[in-house]
Structure formats: C-alpha cells, structure tokens
Design a protein around this motif. Structure first.
Motif, PDB file in Angstrom:
ATOM      1  N   ASP A  74       0.840  -1.202   0.000  1.00 54.11           N
ATOM      2  CA  ASP A  74       0.000   0.000   0.000  1.00 54.11           C
ATOM      3  C   ASP A  74       0.876   1.253   0.000  1.00 54.11           C
ATOM      4  O   ASP A  74       2.072   1.217  -0.348  1.00 54.11           O
ATOM      5  N   ASP A  75       0.306   2.358   0.422  1.00 56.36           N
ATOM      6  CA  ASP A  75       0.923   3.684   0.418  1.00 56.36           C
ATOM      7  C   ASP A  75       2.275   3.690   1.150  1.00 56.36           C
ATOM      8  O   ASP A  75       2.488   2.900   2.067  1.00 56.36           O
ATOM      9  N   ARG A 125      -6.007  16.213   2.110  1.00 60.17           N
ATOM     10  CA  ARG A 125      -5.265  15.365   3.053  1.00 60.17           C
ATOM     11  C   ARG A 125      -3.847  15.899   3.297  1.00 60.17           C
ATOM     12  O   ARG A 125      -3.172  16.315   2.352  1.00 60.17           O
ATOM     13  N   LYS A 145      -3.897  -1.165  -6.596  1.00 60.79           N
ATOM     14  CA  LYS A 145      -4.933  -0.543  -5.758  1.00 60.79           C
ATOM     15  C   LYS A 145      -4.919   0.934  -6.134  1.00 60.79           C
ATOM     16  O   LYS A 145      -3.959   1.649  -5.831  1.00 60.79           O
ATOM     17  N   ASP A 156      -6.201   4.467  -5.683  1.00 58.78           N
ATOM     18  CA  ASP A 156      -6.853   5.234  -4.623  1.00 58.78           C
ATOM     19  C   ASP A 156      -7.181   6.649  -5.106  1.00 58.78           C
ATOM     20  O   ASP A 156      -6.612   7.124  -6.117  1.00 58.78           O
ATOM     21  N   GLY A 170     -11.469   4.603   1.239  1.00 62.40           N
ATOM     22  CA  GLY A 170     -12.486   3.621   1.605  1.00 62.40           C
ATOM     23  C   GLY A 170     -13.402   3.429   0.413  1.00 62.40           C
ATOM     24  O   GLY A 170     -12.960   3.316  -0.726  1.00 62.40           O
ATOM     25  N   ASP A 210     -12.763   1.814   4.716  1.00 63.31           N
ATOM     26  CA  ASP A 210     -11.578   1.654   5.554  1.00 63.31           C
ATOM     27  C   ASP A 210     -11.973   1.199   6.951  1.00 63.31           C
ATOM     28  O   ASP A 210     -11.131   1.106   7.832  1.00 63.31           O
TER      29      ASP A 210
END
Ligand code: DGJ
Length: 737
Positions: free
Chosen positions: A349-350, A429, A465, A467, A518, A537
């Motif tokens: 992931d991130d 964010r 993934k 996002d 999410g 999420d």
C-alpha cells in the motif's frame, strides 16, 4: 444517430418493437421479466405507458385503456413549466423552451443486447434527442440514456440533461437509498415517499459513493422485503457528480429522474456536437429486492465488471499492517506470512515512493512515483523477486489523479492542478493534497504514464490498488477556457475515462481495485475498468456486516474486497475473535489487512484454515446467486445470507450473531434459493467447536431447509476460558449424488 443503427419506418418496426393495432405506434421493449411500453406517435410527445412485469402483446394492446394515457417519457422544459423536467436548454437567441416530439424509432443489436432509439426533434430549433433503451433479456436489466445533438450553427447551453426518467403511480411507494461517510459507508435507509422533492446528489467530482450512492430501490408495495413486492432497482453508471430526484406531486404521483448533477455544470453544446448522458441501469422485480440484486450481480459479472468471469485472488494488503512504514524487511515478512497462510497475492500500500519528498505520511510525494530506495534498497524488482520466491503475486498502491504541494510534480507544474482562477488552491489530506486537472490532455498523459511506466517496467505487477483521497473542493480548471469553467466536472470525468480506456486496452488482465478513501468509488460507472472495489476503511467485522449488506444490494460479492484485520480493530477498537472476523471476511472477496507478525499462532492457524476452506467455496461466493435471509437492519440479533451456485447443487450459508442473547430464542433462519427436491448434506466450515453441530453431516431436502432452517446454538462449544459472546457459522451445503 449512430451509423450502426437501422432506421425503420413506423409501419415496419420489427424485432422487439411491437406495433400493436391499437394505433400502430406503441412500442413494447422486453427483458426476460419486464416490459416497458412507450407511445411513439409521430409528431407527438413520446409517452411512457408502462414499466412493470413482462406482459403479453394482447395485454399491451389495451394498456392505455387499462392504465391511462401515461406521462411524457422524457419531459422537456418550457412549454408546460409546472413539473420537474429531464431536459432543458437555452438557445442562442435566448429561448429557454424545448418542444420535443417523436420523429422516428430505430433498433439495433450490440454485444448481446438490443437497443431501441426514439428519435425526438424540436418542432422549431435544430435539436435532436435520441432516447435510448438497451435490454439484456437474460439478465433482466435495461439501460436508458439520451444523446442530445445540436444541429444548429451556434452553441446551445444545456442546463438539464437527465439520463432517464420514470413516472411511478402513487400508492405505498418506498425509497431505499444509501448514505454514509468515510468508515461508515453504504448505510441503508428506507422510507415511504412523501410529498415534495427528494434529492440525492453528489458534488465530489472524484469520489461519488462516499456520502451517498446513486443506486436506489423503489418498492411499490410498501416496506421493502427480500422476496415479495414489486421493486425497481436503478443505478446510474457514472464516475462523476450525479443527481437523483423523486418528485411526489399533489396528486401523489412520483416522478423519478437520474443523471449527471447539472448544478454548476451547464454544458455548451457546440454546432454538430452530440452530448451523451451516462446510462441509467434499471431492473424490475415482482418478488422483492433480492431478485433486483441477483439481476444486477449477474449483469455486472457478465457485462460490466472488469474480468467478471475470473476468480479473485486471496491477498494481504499492507495498509493496516504497517501504514506508511513500508520497508523491505517488513514487506518480505508479510509476503512470507500470507504465502504461509495459503494466500496468493501481496499488495504494498501507500508509502513506497517519493525521493525529494518522501511519502512518510499523507502530506508529501503524490505525483512522484519513483521508488524510495531508502525504504526499499532493491526497489520494486527486489519485492517482485521476493513474491516469486514465496510463490505469490505482487500488487502495488497508487493514487495517480492526485499530487501534493510537496512534490516535484507540483513544483514543476503548478498549472496541472485543479484550482479556481485568481485564487490559491484549496488543499486536502495532509494539508497539501491537490487534485490533478484531468480535463487537461497533458495531465491525462501524466496519469496514464504513471500506470504505463509501472506496468512496462515491472510486467510482473499483477494488481493495482487505485486510490483517490480527495474531492474537487475548488471549482476551477487552469486548462479550460474562462467561458467553459462550468465543464470542469464533466471534463474531469471524461478525462478519467479516457485514461482508464487507454490503460485497459493495453493491460486488460491486471487486477485493479477502485479505492477512494475507503468506499468512495463503488458505482457502476467505474466497473468496466475495475475488477473490484474497496468498500470501506472500516474493517471491523460487525460494522462490515451492515456495510456489505448495503453494498450487496447492487454490487456482486466477487468485487467486494473484504479483509480480516486486527483485534482490537483499528477503527472501532472493538475486540472480535478471529473466527468471527474470518466468517465475515469470507462472505466477500476474502483478503487480509493486518500485520501478521502481531497475530497469535492460533489466529494464524485459523486464518490458514479459513483460506483453505474459502478456496473450496470461492466459485460459489464469487459466481453464485446471493440470497439475503435476515437483515442486520431488522434488529433481530442475527444477520444471515447465503450463496447458491447455478446448478443449485452447492451453497454456502453465513450466520452472524449481532448481540447477546440470554434465555431468549434466537431467530430461526429459513434458507432460500435451494432446489426443494434436492437433498443437501451440511458441513460446517471454519469450525472451532469441540463438538460438531448436531446437524453436521446430516442431509435435508432443500424444501425442508427453506421452510424451516436449522437451529443454531447461542455460542461456540469452547473451554470456559475461551468463551465469548461472539458467535458465527459458515455452513457448506452440497447435494448428495
Ligand atoms: C485510503 C485507503 O482507503 C486506504 O485503504 C489506504 O490505501 C490509504 N488511503 C493509503 O493512504
């Protein structure tokens, strides 16, 4: 009009179009279980006469006598201005009226479906509007959309452009819709329609299922039920802002509209240009909401969802395991763990990228998709090697539509972000995130190249993934001209689709997950390019039962990523035993979202067992028919559902206790979807009890199971010190040969 279409004379309408002798003009369009009938008299308004269960030609011929002359099928603004309308525009001379009448009807075939187009023309201005219906007879889904063409010499301004409209007779009509927020997505709400306007809309520009959903259920026979009552399911297939309206007038009739949200999105239609709205998918059921879901699921798997006919891999995603603290050792550890537990894929992931602006938290690095070798000295190659060593596939997280003010991309190209002219950009964010302006073709190339470069350099990447963690907060494109600023949302969505088309034509086999902080991108609009959706999420198993219940109304389990996570859960801090967590996760596309190093040996062992068992039921969950048996929203203390395969010789039954019971009867849950004549043997999966259930290995007819169900005990049979009040069961049913 599309060049593939065949224009037919009214007198010679064939195929699914039926010209009744009534007035040689009624057009009946059928799916396997529904009919829509429109009155298409040339020179008159197109009228909607009927939408409901499939009817015979003989009944169709007398529809106006039985049910009245109907309503305008695609109401235009201007000549009678009192009610809500589907389409409105301003002509170059300032005239704000439209007067669309039927000119022609055509039919054509396309990819297993039949398309009927009603060609409407304005009585004065050179405007043509095609109102289209596409049917998939086997899946019982119908789509409607319009194409608006400006045949004049100057721009016209479209101010309303719904994809579809349905008049619905008053009675006891209920609306079910979905609302929520991050970590609490897809909450279901059902209520009777009341007088006035009910509006469901999205203004995010990017994540259009985070706060509300465009999918709705309209139940005609009072409170919605799974297996009784007439229901319409409607899902707008759009990746951008939408507007769903139901106007209930003074005479109790309802007028349903769904389409792009036109607010701040007036569209200048140039001479010769055609504006096509996104399709609105409709399904009809005379047997409750369950049938609507099954129709949508089948149709999604066959025609919409990317690779809908391919089993999904069991994966471990690194997010809740390490968050931004990605490093080589940790990744290798996680790969080994998921492989040991029988998983098939690891997703990093991130946190893996950014050189000048390392991605150590949410405030830097987006846009700079270069591996951070301080964290991953051997780069992605090293990780892929490790994955191969463990016999699993490798996937990676990206958020390619975004950048941070702290990024090399933004430093070089501040003109690529969405921001209002003469204003500072509004950040999201990490107080630095910005949305890239996909209206700009150069930005489209950048976003495409993020994916293309990764997949060209590392062809072993099996999964992405994708996002998207921000809304379009400030209205402004630095690319669009001043007088086209109102095109921003529409052009962003179009730009995104162009990028996705390019990616998918080159990389059809890579699995791509739609994630958006999410569950912000669970909409039929995204499905053609994405194999699955991250629905929240919030990974708390109890919360997930509600969340996945909502998602399952329109979206199939094959795409519903559902992960086992830590206890206490990171979002709710609830302590839930591994048995319950696995039993919930394996009702969707099973995966994990956890630091395996923090799992106990027992948890690992149970997860390993669950993964092995899931492999045996995977085809039933991912390709079977869903029957929801007892809703968590009914507050009966238990939720239950099952999947049944096509042949009805295999099924999986899920049962989750939602609250504590003492000296009280648990609800008995009759099953559904089985063949009443077949005999099924029951075997419990993921068993933790010391003693088997009383019905373990016993056989029952489908009829018995559907009329009675099985008594499931309050708790698990465990040593006292291991007892909790959590209880759940997964039962596998197979016919005895
Ligand atoms: C939001 C997603 O929903 C999460 O699952 C995770 O991928 C984070 N973004 C990463 O920043």
């Amino acid at each position: 009009m599309n060049c593939r279409s065949i224009t037919l004379l009214f007198a010679a309408i064939v195929s699914i179009i039926t010209v009744t002798d009534l007035a040689a003009r009624n057009v009946k369009i059928d799916t396997g279980n529904s009919s829509i009938i429109l009155d298409a008299e040339k020179g008159k308004k197109l009228r909607h006469l009927y939408y409901g269960s499939k009817i015979s030609q003989a009944d169709a011929a007398n529809i106006p006598q039985a049910l009245g002359k109907g309503n305008v099928a695609y109401p235009d603004y201007g000549m009678i201005t009192l009610s809500e309308t589907a389409i409105a525009m301003t002509q170059p001379d300032g005239n704000m009226t439209l007067d669309l009448v039927v000119d022609n009807v055509s039919t054509r075939k396309d990819n297993g479906s039949d398309i009927t187009s009603f060609i409407l023309k304005d009585t004065y201005y050179p405007i043509v509007v095609n109102v289209n219906y596409r049917t998939w007879p086997e899946e019982n889904v119908m789509e409607t959309w319009v194409e608006i063409t400006n045949n004049g010499k100057k721009n016209v301004t479209l101010t309303k452009f719904a994809s579809g409209h349905l008049p619905i007779r008053g009675g006891d009509v209920w609306l079910t819709h979905f609302y929520g927020n991050a970590k609490n997505e897809a909450r279901m709400e059902s209520s009777p329609l009341e007088h006035g306007l009910k509006v469901i809309k999205n203004r995010s520009g990017v994540r259009n299922s985070r706060y509300t959903h465009s999918e709705v259920l309209l139940s005609m026979d009072g409170k919605p039920a799974e297996d009784v009552g007439r229901v319409i399911g409607a899902a707008l297939e759009y990746n951008g802002n939408y507007l769903v309206k139901i106007d209930t007038d003074q005479s109790n009739n309802h007028y349903f509209f769904s389409g792009i949200n036109e607010e701040n999105s007036q569209y200048k239609l140039a001479p010769g240009e055609t504006f096509a709205t996104p399709p609105l998918a409709l399904a009809w059921s005379s047997n409750g909401t369950g049938e609507i879901s099954r129709s949508f699921h089948k149709w999604a798997r066959k025609y919409k969802l990317a690779n809908g006919d391919r089993e999904r891999k069991i994966l471990l995603n690194s997010w809740e395991g390490v968050y931004f603290k990605v490093n080589e050792k940790e990744m290798a550890n996680m790969m080994k763990s998921i492989s040991d537990m029988g998983g098939e894929l690891f997703v990093m992931d991130d946190g893996w990228f950014g050189v000048k602006h390392p991605r150590n938290n949410g405030s830097a690095g987006l846009g700079d998709w270069t591996v951070d070798t301080r964290k991953l000295p051997n780069g992605i190659d090293g990780l892929i090697k490790e994955a191969k060593k463990n016999g699993i596939s490798f996937g990676i997280w990206i958020e390619p539509e975004m950048t941070n003010t702290k990024s090399e991309l933004y430093e070089k190209h501040p003109e690529y972000v969405i921001k209002a002219p003469n204003r500072e950009p509004i950040t999201g964010r990490g107080k630095t995130q910005l949305v890239l302006d996909l209206a700009n073709p150069k930005v489209q190339d950048i976003v495409y190249n993020v994916v293309d470069t990764l997949l060209t350099k590392y062809p072993e990447i099996d999964y992405i993934k994708w996002d998207a963690n921000m809304d379009i907060l400030n209205h402004g494109s630095q690319y669009l001209t001043n007088d086209n600023q109102s095109h921003l949302y529409i052009e962003y969505e179009k730009g995104l689709r162009k990028v996705l088309d390019r990616i998918r034509s080159k990389y059809p086999d890579v699995t791509i997950q739609a994630c958006s902080a999410g569950g912000g991108r669970v909409n039929y609009g995204f499905l053609p390019w994405f194999d699955e959706y991250w629905v929240s999420d919030n990974t708390d198993a109890l919360q997930r039962i509600y969340l996945q219940w909502g998602i399952s109304q329109f979206f199939p389990a094959i795409g519903m990523a559902s992960h086992i996570s830590a206890s206490p859960n990171h979002q709710t801090h609830r302590i839930i035993p591994i048995k319950y967590r696995t039993d919930v996760a394996m009702s969707g596309r099973l995966g994990m979202e956890i630091q395996p190093d923090n799992m106990t040996a027992r948890e690992k062992e149970q997860t390993k067992k669950a993964i092995a068992e899931y492999k045996t039921i995977r085809p039933i969950v991912q390709f079977g028919d869903l029957y929801r048996l007892l809703s968590p929203y009914d507050d009966k203390g238990v939720a239950s559902l099952m999947y049944v395969n096509d042949n009805k010789d295999k099924a999986v039954f899920y049962w989750w206790k939602l609250r504590t019971f003492a000296n009280d009867l648990l609800p008995l849950v009759p099953m559904d979807g089985l063949d009443p004549e077949k005999i099924y043997t029951i075997r419990e999966l993921n068993r933790i009890d010391r003693k088997p259930l009383p019905f373990e290995g016993k056989s029952f007819s489908g009829r018995f199971l559907m009329e009675n169900g099985l008594e499931i005990p309050y708790n698990h049979d465990l040593p006292k010190e291991e007892q909790t009040d959590w209880s759940s069961r997964v039962l596998y049913l197979e016919t005895t040969p």
